[in-house]
Design an enzyme around this catalytic site. Sequence first.
Site, PDB file in Angstrom:
ATOM      1  N   ARG A 121       7.556   5.594   3.837  1.00 24.42           N
ATOM      2  CA  ARG A 121       8.897   5.368   2.930  1.00 24.42           C
ATOM      3  C   ARG A 121       9.220   5.299   1.778  1.00 24.42           C
ATOM      4  O   ARG A 121       9.769   6.056   0.884  1.00 24.42           O
ATOM      5  CB  ARG A 121       9.828   4.314   3.884  1.00 24.42           C
ATOM      6  CG  ARG A 121      10.252   4.631   5.046  1.00 24.42           C
ATOM      7  CD  ARG A 121      10.394   3.245   5.928  1.00 24.42           C
ATOM      8  NE  ARG A 121       9.237   2.858   6.454  1.00 24.42           N
ATOM      9  CZ  ARG A 121       8.477   3.022   7.348  1.00 24.42           C
ATOM     10  NH1 ARG A 121       9.235   3.737   8.446  1.00 24.42           N
ATOM     11  NH2 ARG A 121       7.288   2.853   7.569  1.00 24.42           N
ATOM     12  N   THR A 122       8.542   4.192   1.045  1.00 24.72           N
ATOM     13  CA  THR A 122       8.869   3.806  -0.289  1.00 24.72           C
ATOM     14  C   THR A 122       8.213   5.120  -1.127  1.00 24.72           C
ATOM     15  O   THR A 122       9.004   5.484  -2.035  1.00 24.72           O
ATOM     16  CB  THR A 122       8.069   2.606  -0.598  1.00 24.72           C
ATOM     17  OG1 THR A 122       8.819   1.598   0.447  1.00 24.72           O
ATOM     18  CG2 THR A 122       8.476   2.059  -2.026  1.00 24.72           C
TER      19      THR A 122
ATOM     20  N   LYS B 181     -14.308   4.532  -8.212  1.00 31.75           N
ATOM     21  CA  LYS B 181     -15.393   4.483  -8.987  1.00 31.75           C
ATOM     22  C   LYS B 181     -15.601   3.062  -9.726  1.00 31.75           C
ATOM     23  O   LYS B 181     -16.181   3.000 -10.717  1.00 31.75           O
ATOM     24  CB  LYS B 181     -15.460   5.416 -10.140  1.00 31.75           C
ATOM     25  CG  LYS B 181     -15.376   6.999  -9.365  1.00 31.75           C
ATOM     26  CD  LYS B 181     -15.310   8.021 -10.294  1.00 31.75           C
ATOM     27  CE  LYS B 181     -15.561   9.462  -9.693  1.00 31.75           C
ATOM     28  NZ  LYS B 181     -14.997  10.454 -10.776  1.00 31.75           N
TER      29      LYS B 181
ATOM     30  N   ARG C  78       2.571   0.213  -6.297  1.00 33.53           N
ATOM     31  CA  ARG C  78       2.295  -0.790  -5.331  1.00 33.53           C
ATOM     32  C   ARG C  78       0.936  -1.276  -5.266  1.00 33.53           C
ATOM     33  O   ARG C  78      -0.139  -0.490  -5.478  1.00 33.53           O
ATOM     34  CB  ARG C  78       2.623   0.088  -3.752  1.00 33.53           C
ATOM     35  CG  ARG C  78       2.122  -0.815  -2.758  1.00 33.53           C
ATOM     36  CD  ARG C  78       2.606  -0.326  -1.404  1.00 33.53           C
ATOM     37  NE  ARG C  78       4.168  -0.605  -1.238  1.00 33.53           N
ATOM     38  CZ  ARG C  78       4.813  -0.411  -0.129  1.00 33.53           C
ATOM     39  NH1 ARG C  78       4.117   0.123   0.985  1.00 33.53           N
ATOM     40  NH2 ARG C  78       6.053  -0.479   0.017  1.00 33.53           N
TER      41      ARG C  78
ATOM     42  N   HIS D 297       9.625  -6.983  -3.379  1.00 36.45           N
ATOM     43  CA  HIS D 297       9.733  -5.363  -3.125  1.00 36.45           C
ATOM     44  C   HIS D 297      11.358  -5.103  -3.379  1.00 36.45           C
ATOM     45  O   HIS D 297      12.069  -4.882  -2.630  1.00 36.45           O
ATOM     46  CB  HIS D 297       9.539  -5.324  -1.711  1.00 36.45           C
ATOM     47  CG  HIS D 297       9.508  -3.776  -1.361  1.00 36.45           C
ATOM     48  ND1 HIS D 297       9.840  -2.890  -2.034  1.00 36.45           N
ATOM     49  CD2 HIS D 297       9.115  -3.196  -0.112  1.00 36.45           C
ATOM     50  CE1 HIS D 297       9.561  -1.356  -1.436  1.00 36.45           C
ATOM     51  NE2 HIS D 297       8.994  -1.924  -0.336  1.00 36.45           N
TER      52      HIS D 297
HETATM   53  C1  NCD Z   1       7.541  -2.769   3.928  1.00 35.97           C
HETATM   54  C2  NCD Z   1       6.517  -3.084   2.758  1.00 35.97           C
HETATM   55  O1  NCD Z   1       5.603  -2.456   2.517  1.00 35.97           O
HETATM   56  O2  NCD Z   1       6.558  -4.140   2.137  1.00 35.97           O
HETATM   57  N1  NCD Z   1       7.666  -1.703   4.027  1.00 35.97           N
HETATM   58  C3  NCD Z   1       8.538  -0.769   3.339  1.00 35.97           C
HETATM   59  O3  NCD Z   1       8.423  -0.776   2.074  1.00 35.97           O
HETATM   60  N2  NCD Z   1       9.455  -0.021   3.844  1.00 35.97           N
HETATM   61  C4  NCD Z   1       7.551  -3.692   4.865  1.00 35.97           C
HETATM   62  C5  NCD Z   1       6.100  -3.630   5.745  1.00 35.97           C
HETATM   63  O4  NCD Z   1       5.113  -3.361   5.460  1.00 35.97           O
HETATM   64  O5  NCD Z   1       6.255  -4.444   6.687  1.00 35.97           O
END
Ligand code: NCD
Length: 310
Positions: A61-62, A89, A111, A139
């Site tokens: 999703r993100t 590497k 991320r 997040h």
């Molecule tokens: C979340 C995350 O990666 O923090 N997912 C997301 O971004 N929608 C929650 C999760 O991984 O459970």
Amino acid sequence: MARASLAGRSILDLASLSTDEYSLVLDTARQMRQLMSDDVKKSSILRGKSVVTLFYEASTRTRTSFELAAKYLGADVVNITTSNSSVTKGESLRDTLYTLEAMSFDVIVMRHPVEGTAAFADKVVKPIIMNAGDGAHAHPTQGLLDMFTIKTHKGSFSGLKLAILGDITYSRVARSNIAGLSKLGVEIHVAGPKPLIPKFVDELGVKVHNRVEDAIMDADVIDILRIQLERQKVGLFPTSREYARIFGINNGRLKLAKPDVLILHPGPINRGLEISPEVAYGDKSAIREEVQNGVAIRMALLALTLGGAK
Ligand code: NCD
């Protein structure tokens, strides 16, 4: 009072944004939802700007919604997943960031499994940093899209009762939701297996319950979290079946909440574990709407932050 502005700002966590800044993002996201429903989903406000997504952890999703958001606004987008980059590497995060800065990206969406890495990136390079999740810390874009979803359904925040269920210790989503929604006057209750409830949660003004039934009683909103098996060093709950029995949300338990309760889950879902399919896809669920709102929120953040130099 000066109108809030996010021009040139990195988005690292929700604690460092004011409630005026939250409102600015939510108002802009509402306009972006409009653009998303147009026949031609394209604006040129970010034409000539470039965005790179740098993901050291899995995402559906993100990452996709950041990419789509940037494209809808006319920016150029490049995606890096670390499994096929020079990270394999042995390149350090600092050197990877320097490389992206040298390519003149305007925004780095990042991320990483380690807490604090987005703030580190913000210190060492010039591009705007969007924290798409740093370990269990924050997040912020998920926090804002949940805020937006709640506002759309409930109108306002003050006096709402929110229950956050499950893996609080390892959840950056829980931390960002607590940081943002508590500032807006939402009453927050949490429940989950004892080892998954961090000690400091009391100090955040959150009410902790041992039984999920007590947390969801008369709730306006229930946010159900995934058990983050990848962050747990040891198994912290007995078995999946046991978890579903004691903490899982199904139609039976849902009767304890308000009749118009709103169900949130950041995804990905563990079907039948923390949430039953009939709740996930039932009429109280806003889970797919969260995904749509995620695109709008990320469009809003890109538009607002790229409105000026850092
Ligand atoms: C979340 C995350 O990666 O923090 N997912 C997301 O971004 N929608 C929650 C999760 O991984 O459970």
